[in-house]
Enzyme design. Structure first.
Site, PDB file in Angstrom:
ATOM      1  CE1 TYR A  46       0.007   2.033   4.273  1.00  0.00           C
ATOM      2  CE2 TYR A  46       1.047  -0.121   4.440  1.00  0.00           C
ATOM      3  CZ  TYR A  46       0.804   1.144   4.962  1.00  0.00           C
ATOM      4  OH  TYR A  46       1.370   1.501   6.157  1.00  0.00           O
ATOM      5  CD  GLU A  80      10.085   1.713  10.681  1.00  0.00           C
ATOM      6  OE1 GLU A  80      10.199   2.691   9.932  1.00  0.00           O
ATOM      7  OE2 GLU A  80       9.912   0.555  10.269  1.00  0.00           O
ATOM      8  NE  ARG A 117      -5.831 -19.870   3.822  1.00  0.00           N
ATOM      9  CZ  ARG A 117      -4.716 -20.408   4.337  1.00  0.00           C
ATOM     10  NH1 ARG A 117      -4.287 -21.580   3.876  1.00  0.00           N
ATOM     11  NH2 ARG A 117      -4.044 -19.804   5.295  1.00  0.00           N
ATOM     12  CG  LEU A 136       8.302   2.617   5.027  1.00  0.00           C
ATOM     13  CD1 LEU A 136       8.031   1.453   4.085  1.00  0.00           C
ATOM     14  CD2 LEU A 136       6.996   3.280   5.437  1.00  0.00           C
ATOM     15  NE  ARG A 183       6.902   4.190   0.422  1.00  0.00           N
ATOM     16  CZ  ARG A 183       6.638   4.915   1.517  1.00  0.00           C
ATOM     17  NH1 ARG A 183       7.587   5.104   2.434  1.00  0.00           N
ATOM     18  NH2 ARG A 183       5.453   5.457   1.693  1.00  0.00           N
ATOM     19  CE  LYS A 189       3.195   3.119   3.157  1.00  0.00           C
ATOM     20  NZ  LYS A 189       3.609   3.342   4.552  1.00  0.00           N
TER      21      LYS A 189
END
Length: 283
Positions: free
Chosen positions: A32, A179, A99, A203, A51, A146
């Site tokens: 995301y 972080e 799945r 990140l 990114r 991310k």
């Protein structure tokens, strides 16, 4: 009611649907981005798009559309939802398939979802700094990607809030800070800004990159290295950066006041120059 984007369609949010077999739901197999909107314009869109491309590449996923097409979707959602200050969220997953831990066939259609959040007053100067708790960093090792797997940061943030703090800074077994739960962390010692160096452990923040560049252009000294909990608690000031908070001062770490317990001068100056540039270069 908000307009959202789901797999090529612009829909009322009540009509947005994603398959129960989507790998984002089953495996957190997706990434995301969050892009800030100021004055109805997108802040650092190219950085977020770059990114996104990197995160997808690290997970062996292609970009679902061109950067120009993605920009067009962002602009349309901002316009249709009348966003002056706020955020645009984008999530891309590997798509829906039966799945199985193994990736589905390459031709499986990806899932692409975007939505907005209005945040009036987003750029208003903070009246006080954040109080951050200290939590062990128990996330997976590829924090530079991310991904949508945000469970542990959510748990750490909630633990901090239950303890009466605004957020948490996470630390490794040796006591070094990585972080915040949703932001990059900084301390200031004298006139030197210290923040964790880039690697798989944190990140690679888009706001981080802009703020460090602006700091250096303003002749501020920057050190990109690991720092300890003890260093943080004895710092002269501290702050965090993210797309949704810009530069936000931190005035308490693990129950100990940072400096004089008030928002610091350097954090305040960096917030000013960052917002000035963000507004000037927004798309």
């Amino acid at each position: 009611m908000r307009t959202v984007y789901v797999n090529g369609d612009y829909l009322p949010e009540s009509e947005g649907r994603v398959s129960i077999f989507d790998r984002g739901f089953l495996f957190a197999d997706g990434v995301y981005e969050v892009t800030t909107v100021l004055d109805g314009k997108l802040v650092d869109f190219d950085g977020h798009a770059a990114r996104l491309e990197r995160s997808l590449r690290e997970l062996d996923m292609p970009m679902p559309m061109t950067r120009d097409a993605l920009l067009e979707v962002h602009h349309r959602l901002v316009a249709e939802n009348d966003i002056d200050e706020g955020l645009v969220y984008l999530q891309v997953t590997r798509g829906a398939a039966d799945r199985d831990f193994a990736y589905p066939a390459e031709e499986t259609e990806q899932t692409v979802v975007l939505f907005t959040q209005a945040k009036p007053g987003l750029a208003k100067a903070p009246e006080k700094g954040l109080s951050v708790d200290l939590q062990p960093d128990l996330r997976w090792g590829r924090r530079d990607i991310k991904t949508v797997q945000l469970l542990y940061p959510s748990m750490a943030k909630m633990a901090a809030k239950r303890a009466g703090h605004d957020d948490a800074w996470m630390h490794e077994p040796g006591g070094t800070i990585t972080e915040g739960t949703s932001n990059n962390a900084y301390i200031v010692k004298g006139n030197t800004i210290v923040t964790r160096q880039l690697g798989n452990e944190i990140l690679h923040g888009i706001t981080r990159a802009a703020v460090l560049r602006l700091a250096r252009e303003a002749q501020m000294k920057v050190e990109e290295r690991a720092f300890t909990v003890e260093e943080a608690q004895s710092a002269d000031e501290a702050f965090v950066t993210s797309a949704s908070t810009f530069v936000m001062p931190v005035t308490s770490i693990g129950g100990k006041a940072v400096g004089d317990g008030q928002p610091g001068r350097i954090a305040g100056r960096l917030r000013e120059i960052y917002l000035d540039e963000a507004r000037a270069k927004a798309l």
